[in-house]
Design a protein around this motif. Structure first.
Motif, PDB file in Angstrom:
ATOM      1  N   LEU A 101      21.966  20.730 -11.716  1.00  0.00           N
ATOM      2  CA  LEU A 101      21.819  21.208 -10.327  1.00  0.00           C
ATOM      3  C   LEU A 101      20.407  21.745 -10.075  1.00  0.00           C
ATOM      4  CD1 LEU A 101      25.306  22.924  -9.828  1.00  0.00           C
ATOM      5  CD2 LEU A 101      24.459  20.900  -8.620  1.00  0.00           C
ATOM      6  N   VAL A 102      19.895  22.514 -11.034  1.00  0.00           N
ATOM      7  CA  VAL A 102      18.532  23.053 -10.876  1.00  0.00           C
ATOM      8  C   VAL A 102      17.518  21.907 -10.898  1.00  0.00           C
ATOM      9  CG1 VAL A 102      16.757  24.473 -11.994  1.00  0.00           C
ATOM     10  CG2 VAL A 102      19.115  25.316 -11.824  1.00  0.00           C
ATOM     11  N   TRP A 103      17.747  20.954 -11.784  1.00  0.00           N
ATOM     12  CA  TRP A 103      16.864  19.769 -11.880  1.00  0.00           C
ATOM     13  C   TRP A 103      16.816  19.027 -10.539  1.00  0.00           C
ATOM     14  CZ3 TRP A 103      17.072  16.400 -16.928  1.00  0.00           C
ATOM     15  CH2 TRP A 103      16.120  15.399 -16.866  1.00  0.00           C
ATOM     16  N   CYS A 104      17.998  18.854  -9.926  1.00  0.00           N
ATOM     17  CA  CYS A 104      18.064  18.188  -8.612  1.00  0.00           C
ATOM     18  C   CYS A 104      17.273  18.975  -7.569  1.00  0.00           C
ATOM     19  CB  CYS A 104      19.519  18.059  -8.144  1.00  0.00           C
ATOM     20  SG  CYS A 104      20.449  16.768  -8.960  1.00  0.00           S
ATOM     21  N   ALA A 105      17.441  20.311  -7.575  1.00  0.00           N
ATOM     22  CA  ALA A 105      16.755  21.153  -6.584  1.00  0.00           C
ATOM     23  C   ALA A 105      15.242  21.028  -6.747  1.00  0.00           C
ATOM     24  CB  ALA A 105      17.199  22.607  -6.739  1.00  0.00           C
ATOM     25  N   ALA A 150       4.610   9.398  -3.275  1.00  0.00           N
ATOM     26  CA  ALA A 150       5.788  10.158  -2.811  1.00  0.00           C
ATOM     27  C   ALA A 150       6.861   9.210  -2.276  1.00  0.00           C
ATOM     28  CB  ALA A 150       5.381  11.150  -1.725  1.00  0.00           C
ATOM     29  N   LEU A 197      16.279  12.851   0.133  1.00  0.00           N
ATOM     30  CA  LEU A 197      16.272  14.317   0.252  1.00  0.00           C
ATOM     31  C   LEU A 197      17.622  14.833   0.740  1.00  0.00           C
ATOM     32  CD1 LEU A 197      12.806  15.485   1.623  1.00  0.00           C
ATOM     33  CD2 LEU A 197      13.634  15.372  -0.710  1.00  0.00           C
ATOM     34  N   ASN A 256       0.817  -1.226   0.000  1.00  0.00           N
ATOM     35  CA  ASN A 256       0.000   0.000   0.000  1.00  0.00           C
ATOM     36  C   ASN A 256       0.847   1.272   0.000  1.00  0.00           C
ATOM     37  OD1 ASN A 256      -2.620   1.037  -0.021  1.00  0.00           O
ATOM     38  ND2 ASN A 256      -2.507   1.511   2.167  1.00  0.00           N
ATOM     39  N   ASP A 308       0.409  13.555  -0.046  1.00  0.00           N
ATOM     40  CA  ASP A 308       0.006  12.186   0.322  1.00  0.00           C
ATOM     41  C   ASP A 308      -0.385  12.097   1.796  1.00  0.00           C
ATOM     42  OD1 ASP A 308       0.329  11.222  -2.188  1.00  0.00           O
ATOM     43  OD2 ASP A 308       2.056   9.938  -1.778  1.00  0.00           O
ATOM     44  N   MET A 364       5.113  16.274  -2.771  1.00  0.00           N
ATOM     45  CA  MET A 364       4.308  15.060  -2.994  1.00  0.00           C
ATOM     46  C   MET A 364       4.018  14.348  -1.678  1.00  0.00           C
ATOM     47  SD  MET A 364       6.136  13.616  -6.427  1.00  0.00           S
ATOM     48  CE  MET A 364       5.766  11.923  -6.088  1.00  0.00           C
ATOM     49  N   LEU A 365       5.021  14.318  -0.783  1.00  0.00           N
ATOM     50  CA  LEU A 365       4.813  13.643   0.502  1.00  0.00           C
ATOM     51  C   LEU A 365       3.772  14.379   1.338  1.00  0.00           C
ATOM     52  CD1 LEU A 365       5.651  11.294   2.366  1.00  0.00           C
ATOM     53  CD2 LEU A 365       7.237  12.859   3.462  1.00  0.00           C
ATOM     54  N   ARG A 392       1.056   0.746  -4.019  1.00  0.00           N
ATOM     55  CA  ARG A 392      -0.399   0.660  -4.164  1.00  0.00           C
ATOM     56  C   ARG A 392      -0.770   0.561  -5.651  1.00  0.00           C
ATOM     57  NH1 ARG A 392      -1.924   5.632  -2.088  1.00  0.00           N
ATOM     58  NH2 ARG A 392      -1.528   4.785  -0.033  1.00  0.00           N
ATOM     59  N   LEU A 450       9.540  16.134  -4.439  1.00  0.00           N
ATOM     60  CA  LEU A 450       9.344  14.964  -3.573  1.00  0.00           C
ATOM     61  C   LEU A 450       8.723  15.384  -2.240  1.00  0.00           C
ATOM     62  CD1 LEU A 450      12.614  12.868  -4.119  1.00  0.00           C
ATOM     63  CD2 LEU A 450      10.298  12.229  -4.801  1.00  0.00           C
ATOM     64  N   ALA A 451       9.251  16.488  -1.680  1.00  0.00           N
ATOM     65  CA  ALA A 451       8.718  16.973  -0.397  1.00  0.00           C
ATOM     66  C   ALA A 451       7.247  17.363  -0.551  1.00  0.00           C
ATOM     67  CB  ALA A 451       9.544  18.156   0.098  1.00  0.00           C
ATOM     68  N   VAL A 494      23.213  19.439  -4.354  1.00  0.00           N
ATOM     69  CA  VAL A 494      22.915  20.780  -4.901  1.00  0.00           C
ATOM     70  C   VAL A 494      23.736  21.840  -4.163  1.00  0.00           C
ATOM     71  CG1 VAL A 494      21.116  22.548  -5.111  1.00  0.00           C
ATOM     72  CG2 VAL A 494      20.600  20.165  -5.689  1.00  0.00           C
ATOM     73  N   ILE A 523      20.144  14.551  -2.268  1.00  0.00           N
ATOM     74  CA  ILE A 523      19.912  15.500  -3.373  1.00  0.00           C
ATOM     75  C   ILE A 523      20.212  16.930  -2.926  1.00  0.00           C
ATOM     76  CG2 ILE A 523      18.210  16.403  -4.992  1.00  0.00           C
ATOM     77  CD1 ILE A 523      16.771  13.652  -4.787  1.00  0.00           C
ATOM     78  N   SER A 555      13.652  18.536  -8.079  1.00  0.00           N
ATOM     79  CA  SER A 555      13.271  17.168  -7.683  1.00  0.00           C
ATOM     80  C   SER A 555      13.048  17.074  -6.175  1.00  0.00           C
ATOM     81  CB  SER A 555      14.370  16.168  -8.062  1.00  0.00           C
ATOM     82  OG  SER A 555      14.543  16.130  -9.432  1.00  0.00           O
ATOM     83  N   ALA A 556      13.980  17.647  -5.410  1.00  0.00           N
ATOM     84  CA  ALA A 556      13.869  17.585  -3.947  1.00  0.00           C
ATOM     85  C   ALA A 556      12.597  18.297  -3.481  1.00  0.00           C
ATOM     86  CB  ALA A 556      15.103  18.220  -3.304  1.00  0.00           C
ATOM     87  N   GLU A 576      -2.633   9.038   2.265  1.00  0.00           N
ATOM     88  CA  GLU A 576      -2.270   8.036   1.249  1.00  0.00           C
ATOM     89  C   GLU A 576      -0.773   7.758   1.186  1.00  0.00           C
ATOM     90  OE1 GLU A 576      -3.765   9.517  -2.445  1.00  0.00           O
ATOM     91  OE2 GLU A 576      -5.844   9.023  -1.963  1.00  0.00           O
ATOM     92  N   SER A 577      -0.042   8.094   2.275  1.00  0.00           N
ATOM     93  CA  SER A 577       1.418   7.914   2.194  1.00  0.00           C
ATOM     94  C   SER A 577       1.767   6.425   2.136  1.00  0.00           C
ATOM     95  CB  SER A 577       2.119   8.585   3.368  1.00  0.00           C
ATOM     96  OG  SER A 577       1.619   8.086   4.591  1.00  0.00           O
ATOM     97  N   TRP A 578       1.121   5.610   2.980  1.00  0.00           N
ATOM     98  CA  TRP A 578       1.224   4.145   2.890  1.00  0.00           C
ATOM     99  C   TRP A 578       0.175   3.474   3.749  1.00  0.00           C
ATOM    100  CZ3 TRP A 578       6.841   3.292   5.045  1.00  0.00           C
ATOM    101  CH2 TRP A 578       6.925   3.724   6.364  1.00  0.00           C
TER     102      TRP A 578
END
Lengths: 473, 40
Positions: B16-20, A51, A191, A47, B33, B29-30, A261, B26-27, A198, A194, B22-23, B38-40
């Motif tokens: 470098l900008v792409w990495c920034a 993220a 995190l 599940n 969620d 998105m969490l 999930r 991700l944050a 950077v 990455i 992305s981070a 819906e995190s898990w």
């Protein structure tokens, strides 16, 4: 190793090691409370959301090789070297549609071994298990050894102590928390890595401009900026296929496809690949700056940390220590969990104790995790072998498994004869080319030979596989 | 034929900008969620 030759004060190194060890173990115990059965332990209850799924795909693929070997690739193969390393992202990106297909075809599946056994039978399963266990265990050993070597080089922490602590921490929280703890810590680790890359990257660019780096390379090592650099161009295809083979076959990734999930798998692997793609370039360009910054590089595999510590001093050394520690933990924990699940499900449950209940299976998986940790530790103590050679030796073996997996998932005509011959011939010819030509063509040749055999056998085959056979309870 | 300085600049700053991004992604998105449970 003397204290003068290391980048970080040993007491700071031990302090960082203690802080992160306590953090990961604490989180492992906290998240482990949710696990009641083998399914909870091995697949986090099937599940996991988008993220955490995306982050764990990226974090597991960020190994110490990504942060340490990518700069070495840049130093030896130049601009194409960084791009070649980034090509491994396509392993995750192209696994995205496969993850969706795997979840649909095998709603009750646990491991990639389940697929080989049900799709191609026991012989193909046996060859697969040999190849994948060789690959997984050498990856695990190389990561643990890298951990000891890097902690010694960075902070003067004794090799055996550093390797033991990293391995022990990962074993404890993986045993207690299972895949849930692995995925949860992966998010934090991704995190940290990455953001660290950077910050370090922009800090290096405060000390030297890209124009200065380019001018220095053009004057001193023009081959590194050359568009037609043969070895580097071949490395692009080799890394692409090696990455595909590693991801497509290994239970590290299949267990995630089963754990995410429904509807999450394809998106998570696509996002994970896109997150990972720029990291080898962002970490690798630092090596290209070594000449312009007049940093002496006695050992190419330490070029990244050497440049960072020279430019940024103590703060840079702390940053690289944390990045390396997180990179190592994010891969070692995943390998421990996935390999332990593979042995529990494919060998203990399917071969030895078919009637074992879920609670017993969970306990067995925990004990196997411990055994893997102890075994890895025993192999690592003598400190033999090098990081890159062990890694690339497995390249042709994993490349030879790409076509049996892809055709087996999508093509009813794909046959056992094709899968067995493809793995044996592709792996064998690939290994011969590894020793007679070089690592940079071994995966390409192994994959090509396997492809010809698998497609030929499928074309001649009269078999029409029934997909329902994969829905084993 | 060699890669230009401009190409290398684009590659380095782009990654470098792409990495920034992305981070941050991700944050974000969490958090999304977690808010949806819906995190898990």
């Amino acid at each position: 190793m003397t204290e003068d030759s290391v980048l970080l004060d040993p007491s700071t190194g031990y302090l960082l090691l203690a802080i992160f060890s306590v953090l990961w173990i604490g989180l492992g115990f906290y998240w482990g409370r949710r696990n009641k059965s083998f399914e909870d332990h091995a697949l986090a209850g099937r599940n996991v959301g988008l993220a955490l799924g995306s982050a764990t795909a990226a974090a597991t693929w960020i190994t110490s090789n990504t942060t340490m070997l990518a700069p070495q690739f840049a130093l030896e193969l130049g601009i194409w070297g960084m791009i070649a390393y980034s090509m491994a992202a396509f392993g995750l990106i192209l696994f995205a549609p496969l993850a969706k297909r795997i979840r649909t075809l095998m709603p009750n599946g646990y491991t990639s071994g389940d697929f080989f056994r049900l799709r191609y039978g026991r012989t193909a399963w046996g060859i697969f298990m040999l190849f994948t266990l060789f690959y997984s265990l050498t990856w695990l050993v190389s990561m643990a050894m890298a951990g000891g070597i890097l902690l010694e080089a960075l902070a003067g922490i004794d090799y055996v102590w550093g390797m033991t602590v990293i391995l022990a921490v990962c074993v404890i929280y993986t045993m207690r928390g299972g895949l849930g703890a692995v995925i949860g810590t992966d998010f934090i680790q991704s995190l940290i890595i990455i953001v660290g890359i950077v910050v370090v990257g922009f800090a290096v660019l405060q000390n030297v401009s890209v124009d200065e780096i380019h001018a220095n390379l053009t004057a001193t090592k023009p081959e590194l900026v050359h568009v037609l650099f043969p070895a580097a161009l071949m490395a692009i295809f080799n890394n692409l296929l090696f990455g595909l083979g590693e991801v497509f076959h290994n239970n590290v990734w299949w267990s995630r496809a089963f754990a995410f999930r429904e509807g999450v798998g394809s998106k998570a692997f696509l996002i994970g690949g896109l997150v990972w793609f720029p990291i080898p370039i962002a970490a690798g360009f630092i090596a290209l700056a070594s000449g312009a910054l007049n940093v002496a590089v006695p050992s190419p595999d330490m070029v990244g940390p050497l440049v960072i510590a020279n430019v940024l001093g103590e703060v840079g050394a702390v940053a690289i220590f944390i990045i390396v520690f997180c990179s190592l933990a994010s891969s070692i924990d995943s390998l421990l969990a996935a390999t332990s699940d593979l042995i529990t499900e494919d060998i203990y449950r399917r071969l030895l104790k078919p009637a074992a209940d879920p609670a017993t299976l969970k306990k067995v998986a925990q004990w196997i995790t411990l055994a893997l940790g102890v075994g890895t530790w025993a192999v690592c103590v003598p400190r033999v072998g090098t990081l890159a050679s062990v890694l690339f030796f497995a390249g042709p073996l994993v490349g030879a498994m790409i076509w049996p997996i892809v055709t087996g998932l999508y093509w009813r005509r794909a046959s056992s004869v094709g899968a067995i011959g493809g793995m044996l011939l592709g792996g064998g010819v690939g290994l011969i080319s590894y020793f007679t030509i070089g690592w940079f063509v071994a995966s390409t040749i192994g994959t090509a030979v396997s492809m010809v055999w698998v497609l030929g056998a499928a074309w001649l085959s009269k078999d029409r596989f029934d997909w329902n056979l994969l829905k084993e309870d | 034929m060699t890669f230009s300085s401009g190409f290398l600049t684009l590659l380095v700053y782009g990654s470098l900008v792409w990495c920034a991004i992305s981070a941050l992604g991700l944050a974000a998105m969490l958090i999304k969620d977690l808010l949806r449970g819906e995190s898990w």
